[in-house]
Design a protein around this motif. Structure first.
Motif, PDB file in Angstrom:
ATOM      1  N   THR A  84       0.832  -1.207   0.000  1.00 49.46           N
ATOM      2  CA  THR A  84       0.000   0.000   0.000  1.00 49.46           C
ATOM      3  C   THR A  84       0.863   1.253   0.000  1.00 49.46           C
ATOM      4  O   THR A  84       0.595   2.219  -0.725  1.00 49.46           O
ATOM      5  CB  THR A  84      -0.939  -0.003   1.223  1.00 49.46           C
ATOM      6  N   ASP A  85       1.910   1.264   0.817  1.00 54.27           N
ATOM      7  CA  ASP A  85       2.792   2.424   0.869  1.00 54.27           C
ATOM      8  C   ASP A  85       3.520   2.615  -0.459  1.00 54.27           C
ATOM      9  O   ASP A  85       3.724   3.750  -0.907  1.00 54.27           O
ATOM     10  CB  ASP A  85       3.800   2.255   2.001  1.00 54.27           C
ATOM     11  N   ALA A  86       3.898   1.515  -1.105  1.00 59.92           N
ATOM     12  CA  ALA A  86       4.602   1.615  -2.392  1.00 59.92           C
ATOM     13  C   ALA A  86       3.722   2.236  -3.459  1.00 59.92           C
ATOM     14  O   ALA A  86       4.208   2.969  -4.336  1.00 59.92           O
ATOM     15  CB  ALA A  86       5.066   0.233  -2.834  1.00 59.92           C
ATOM     16  N   GLU A  87       2.425   1.978  -3.411  1.00 65.16           N
ATOM     17  CA  GLU A  87       1.530   2.496  -4.443  1.00 65.16           C
ATOM     18  C   GLU A  87       1.273   3.991  -4.318  1.00 65.16           C
ATOM     19  O   GLU A  87       0.567   4.569  -5.150  1.00 65.16           O
ATOM     20  CB  GLU A  87       0.211   1.710  -4.454  1.00 65.16           C
ATOM     21  N   ARG A  88       1.825   4.621  -3.307  1.00 70.34           N
ATOM     22  CA  ARG A  88       1.769   6.082  -3.270  1.00 70.34           C
ATOM     23  C   ARG A  88       2.670   6.678  -4.342  1.00 70.34           C
ATOM     24  O   ARG A  88       2.482   7.824  -4.757  1.00 70.34           O
ATOM     25  CB  ARG A  88       2.187   6.591  -1.896  1.00 70.34           C
ATOM     26  N   HIS A  89       3.666   5.904  -4.795  1.00 69.31           N
ATOM     27  CA  HIS A  89       4.633   6.402  -5.776  1.00 69.31           C
ATOM     28  C   HIS A  89       4.670   5.584  -7.064  1.00 69.31           C
ATOM     29  O   HIS A  89       5.155   6.064  -8.080  1.00 69.31           O
ATOM     30  CB  HIS A  89       6.035   6.423  -5.156  1.00 69.31           C
ATOM     31  N   LEU A  90       4.190   4.342  -7.015  1.00 68.03           N
ATOM     32  CA  LEU A  90       4.178   3.492  -8.203  1.00 68.03           C
ATOM     33  C   LEU A  90       2.761   3.366  -8.732  1.00 68.03           C
ATOM     34  O   LEU A  90       1.791   3.426  -7.967  1.00 68.03           O
ATOM     35  CB  LEU A  90       4.711   2.094  -7.869  1.00 68.03           C
ATOM     36  N   SER A  91       2.625   3.154 -10.032  1.00 61.88           N
ATOM     37  CA  SER A  91       1.307   2.917 -10.608  1.00 61.88           C
ATOM     38  C   SER A  91       0.810   1.540 -10.199  1.00 61.88           C
ATOM     39  O   SER A  91       1.597   0.656  -9.831  1.00 61.88           O
ATOM     40  CB  SER A  91       1.371   3.003 -12.136  1.00 61.88           C
ATOM     41  N   SER A  92      -0.496   1.345 -10.250  1.00 63.37           N
ATOM     42  CA  SER A  92      -1.055   0.042  -9.907  1.00 63.37           C
ATOM     43  C   SER A  92      -0.586  -1.019 -10.890  1.00 63.37           C
ATOM     44  O   SER A  92      -0.400  -2.185 -10.518  1.00 63.37           O
ATOM     45  CB  SER A  92      -2.586   0.113  -9.887  1.00 63.37           C
ATOM     46  N   SER A  93      -0.365  -0.637 -12.154  1.00 65.16           N
ATOM     47  CA  SER A  93       0.119  -1.588 -13.158  1.00 65.16           C
ATOM     48  C   SER A  93       1.517  -2.074 -12.804  1.00 65.16           C
ATOM     49  O   SER A  93       1.812  -3.279 -12.865  1.00 65.16           O
ATOM     50  CB  SER A  93       0.128  -0.940 -14.542  1.00 65.16           C
ATOM     51  N   THR A  94       2.404  -1.147 -12.441  1.00 67.66           N
ATOM     52  CA  THR A  94       3.774  -1.524 -12.087  1.00 67.66           C
ATOM     53  C   THR A  94       3.780  -2.424 -10.861  1.00 67.66           C
ATOM     54  O   THR A  94       4.495  -3.438 -10.822  1.00 67.66           O
ATOM     55  CB  THR A  94       4.621  -0.270 -11.824  1.00 67.66           C
ATOM     56  N   ALA A  95       2.998  -2.089  -9.844  1.00 64.51           N
ATOM     57  CA  ALA A  95       2.943  -2.915  -8.639  1.00 64.51           C
ATOM     58  C   ALA A  95       2.443  -4.315  -8.966  1.00 64.51           C
ATOM     59  O   ALA A  95       2.993  -5.320  -8.496  1.00 64.51           O
ATOM     60  CB  ALA A  95       2.039  -2.258  -7.593  1.00 64.51           C
ATOM     61  N   GLY A  96       1.402  -4.390  -9.781  1.00 64.72           N
ATOM     62  CA  GLY A  96       0.861  -5.700 -10.146  1.00 64.72           C
ATOM     63  C   GLY A  96       1.856  -6.540 -10.917  1.00 64.72           C
ATOM     64  O   GLY A  96       1.962  -7.755 -10.708  1.00 64.72           O
ATOM     65  N   LEU A  97       2.608  -5.914 -11.822  1.00 64.78           N
ATOM     66  CA  LEU A  97       3.597  -6.657 -12.596  1.00 64.78           C
ATOM     67  C   LEU A  97       4.738  -7.160 -11.718  1.00 64.78           C
ATOM     68  O   LEU A  97       5.224  -8.281 -11.886  1.00 64.78           O
ATOM     69  CB  LEU A  97       4.148  -5.785 -13.721  1.00 64.78           C
ATOM     70  N   LEU A  98       5.175  -6.341 -10.785  1.00 64.21           N
ATOM     71  CA  LEU A  98       6.267  -6.762  -9.902  1.00 64.21           C
ATOM     72  C   LEU A  98       5.839  -7.933  -9.019  1.00 64.21           C
ATOM     73  O   LEU A  98       6.651  -8.821  -8.724  1.00 64.21           O
ATOM     74  CB  LEU A  98       6.736  -5.592  -9.040  1.00 64.21           C
ATOM     75  N   ILE A  99       4.579  -7.955  -8.611  1.00 58.49           N
ATOM     76  CA  ILE A  99       4.088  -9.056  -7.793  1.00 58.49           C
ATOM     77  C   ILE A  99       4.108 -10.365  -8.582  1.00 58.49           C
ATOM     78  O   ILE A  99       4.090 -11.454  -8.007  1.00 58.49           O
ATOM     79  CB  ILE A  99       2.665  -8.749  -7.270  1.00 58.49           C
ATOM     80  N   ALA A 100       4.168 -10.279  -9.915  1.00 58.49           N
ATOM     81  CA  ALA A 100       4.238 -11.493 -10.726  1.00 58.49           C
ATOM     82  C   ALA A 100       5.509 -12.275 -10.478  1.00 58.49           C
ATOM     83  O   ALA A 100       5.633 -13.422 -10.927  1.00 58.49           O
ATOM     84  CB  ALA A 100       4.146 -11.132 -12.214  1.00 58.49           C
ATOM     85  N   GLY A 101       6.469 -11.686  -9.774  1.00 60.38           N
ATOM     86  CA  GLY A 101       7.678 -12.416  -9.424  1.00 60.38           C
ATOM     87  C   GLY A 101       7.496 -13.371  -8.256  1.00 60.38           C
ATOM     88  O   GLY A 101       8.442 -14.096  -7.903  1.00 60.38           O
ATOM     89  N   VAL A 102       6.304 -13.437  -7.670  1.00 58.65           N
ATOM     90  CA  VAL A 102       6.066 -14.313  -6.516  1.00 58.65           C
ATOM     91  C   VAL A 102       6.380 -15.780  -6.826  1.00 58.65           C
ATOM     92  O   VAL A 102       7.049 -16.450  -6.034  1.00 58.65           O
ATOM     93  CB  VAL A 102       4.615 -14.147  -6.014  1.00 58.65           C
ATOM     94  N   PRO A 103       5.908 -16.345  -7.963  1.00 57.98           N
ATOM     95  CA  PRO A 103       6.232 -17.752  -8.216  1.00 57.98           C
ATOM     96  C   PRO A 103       7.730 -18.018  -8.304  1.00 57.98           C
ATOM     97  O   PRO A 103       8.199 -19.090  -7.925  1.00 57.98           O
ATOM     98  CB  PRO A 103       5.536 -18.041  -9.556  1.00 57.98           C
ATOM     99  N   ILE A 104       8.490 -17.048  -8.826  1.00 61.64           N
ATOM    100  CA  ILE A 104       9.931 -17.236  -8.943  1.00 61.64           C
ATOM    101  C   ILE A 104      10.558 -17.340  -7.555  1.00 61.64           C
ATOM    102  O   ILE A 104      11.351 -18.253  -7.270  1.00 61.64           O
ATOM    103  CB  ILE A 104      10.556 -16.072  -9.735  1.00 61.64           C
ATOM    104  N   VAL A 105      10.198 -16.425  -6.662  1.00 64.89           N
ATOM    105  CA  VAL A 105      10.702 -16.485  -5.294  1.00 64.89           C
ATOM    106  C   VAL A 105      10.159 -17.727  -4.591  1.00 64.89           C
ATOM    107  O   VAL A 105      10.857 -18.365  -3.792  1.00 64.89           O
ATOM    108  CB  VAL A 105      10.310 -15.212  -4.518  1.00 64.89           C
ATOM    109  N   GLY A 106       8.921 -18.105  -4.920  1.00 66.70           N
ATOM    110  CA  GLY A 106       8.324 -19.286  -4.307  1.00 66.70           C
ATOM    111  C   GLY A 106       9.078 -20.559  -4.633  1.00 66.70           C
ATOM    112  O   GLY A 106       9.211 -21.451  -3.785  1.00 66.70           O
ATOM    113  N   VAL A 107       9.580 -20.678  -5.866  1.00 63.60           N
ATOM    114  CA  VAL A 107      10.354 -21.859  -6.249  1.00 63.60           C
ATOM    115  C   VAL A 107      11.611 -21.962  -5.404  1.00 63.60           C
ATOM    116  O   VAL A 107      11.959 -23.032  -4.880  1.00 63.60           O
ATOM    117  CB  VAL A 107      10.713 -21.804  -7.746  1.00 63.60           C
ATOM    118  N   VAL A 108      12.324 -20.840  -5.246  1.00 63.92           N
ATOM    119  CA  VAL A 108      13.556 -20.835  -4.459  1.00 63.92           C
ATOM    120  C   VAL A 108      13.251 -21.124  -2.989  1.00 63.92           C
ATOM    121  O   VAL A 108      13.945 -21.919  -2.330  1.00 63.92           O
ATOM    122  CB  VAL A 108      14.281 -19.489  -4.607  1.00 63.92           C
ATOM    123  N   ALA A 109      12.194 -20.503  -2.465  1.00 67.06           N
ATOM    124  CA  ALA A 109      11.846 -20.708  -1.057  1.00 67.06           C
ATOM    125  C   ALA A 109      11.445 -22.153  -0.805  1.00 67.06           C
ATOM    126  O   ALA A 109      11.837 -22.750   0.211  1.00 67.06           O
ATOM    127  CB  ALA A 109      10.706 -19.766  -0.662  1.00 67.06           C
TER     128      ALA A 109
END
Length: 318
Positions: A84-109
């Motif tokens: 929520t704090d990040a979206e004060r400066h980033l667009s909702s599109s950028t935030a949503g795209l960055l969250i797409a990295g969750v599966p990549i981190v999930g594989v490593v975790a």
């Protein structure tokens, strides 16, 4: 995947693709702490009575309070504020795209911390690198001024979203869904209440902001968490994070349609790289060739030529 699994997967792909739009609308008028408080409070008010009605809630909390506390911190209290704090400066599109990295981190975790000792292999390693390249394409233009902090906050969100399902699957798999999420939301509400009170807006927020907060609490929290935890039980923690393949597309479309956010070539390239990398990184390993049959030594009575089995008729019945 079963029909139930596909339904939950499709539902979550859409439901958790729209919070970025709603957070962006709400955070323009209220503080991040207030957004998190309102979201958790609405969800807790809806789910806590149902959890109490099931019975045994206090026993569940007393037995599983440690992993429940970890889940609440890693999945809710930390990531929801940083996003929520990040979206004060980033667009909702950028935030949503960055969250797409969750599966990549999930594989490593899952590989190093979740107990899933599956070999990564060249394909998965290539997927990790491709996905990271997509994140780099998206983030490098923003690495100036206050945006660097926002990108770091989204990274923390990604780590939380990737690791919390492992806790739910390994330590909380026997806990009923409502008895897990209702106490977690209640705890988050209590934790964020003082900060929300201190930053409460002087003027009444607009109807758009209030509707966004309500939708975040009802749809993106209460309904979404029940569906997500059932999805984890249905298809596992690592595969369940693949909903973030769909979330960015929904987030970008919502931001473009309702917030007039631009769809640029950079967004298109980063989305393609992140999506391709996530698919490769989470794809199941190719099945190995069938193993050679293990020779079995004949029993002693076979070596002697005796057959103790009763004779069978022509139909094969005893």
């Amino acid at each position: 995947m079963t029909a139930r699994g596909w339904f939950l997967f499709s539902l979550m792909g859409v439901i958790w693709g729209i919070p970025y739009l709603m957070i962006k609308v709400a955070v323009d008028e209220v503080s991040p702490s207030t957004v998190v408080f309102a979201r958790c409070a609405v969800g807790a008010l809806l789910l806590l009575p149902l959890a109490i009605r099931q019975g045994g809630l206090w026993l569940t909390i007393r037995t599983h309070w440690r992993p429940m506390l970890a889940f609440a911190c890693i999945e809710i209290m930390g990531p929801w504020f940083t996003l929520t704090d990040a979206e004060r400066h980033l667009s909702s599109s950028t935030a949503g795209l960055l969250i797409a990295g969750v599966p990549i981190v999930g594989v490593v975790a899952a590989r190093y911390f979740g107990g899933e000792r599956e070999h990564l292999g060249a394909r998965r390693i290539a997927g990790l690198l491709i996905g990271l390249a997509g994140v780099a394409v998206l983030t490098i233009p923003h690495l100036t001024g206050g945006d660097a902090r926002s990108l770091g906050e989204v990274l923390l969100t990604v780590i939380g979203y990737a690791t919390a399902p492992l806790i739910a699957a390994r330590r909380l798999k026997d806990v009923p869904t409502l008895q897990l999420i209702a106490p977690c939301l209640t705890l988050a509400t209590i934790v964020y209440a003082p900060a929300a009170a201190a930053t409460w807006p002087a003027a009444m927020p607009s109807s758009e902001a209030l509707l966004s907060l309500l939708a975040l609490g009802v749809l993106c929290t209460a309904v979404a968490f029940v569906a997500f935890l059932e999805l984890i039980k249905e298809i596992g923690p690592t595969r369940s994070t693949v909903i973030t393949y769909v979330n960015p597309a929904v987030a970008v479309a919502a931001g473009t349609l309702f917030l007039d956010e631009r769809f640029t070539a950079t967004i298109g390239v980063s989305f393609a790289l992140i999506l391709a990398g996530s698919v490769l990184a989470t794809m199941a390993s190719a099945p190995k060739g069938s193993a050679e049959p293990v020779p079995v030594r004949p029993a002693r009575w076979l070596r002697r030529g005796a057959d103790p089995r009763p004779e069978r008729d022509e139909a094969g019945a005893r």
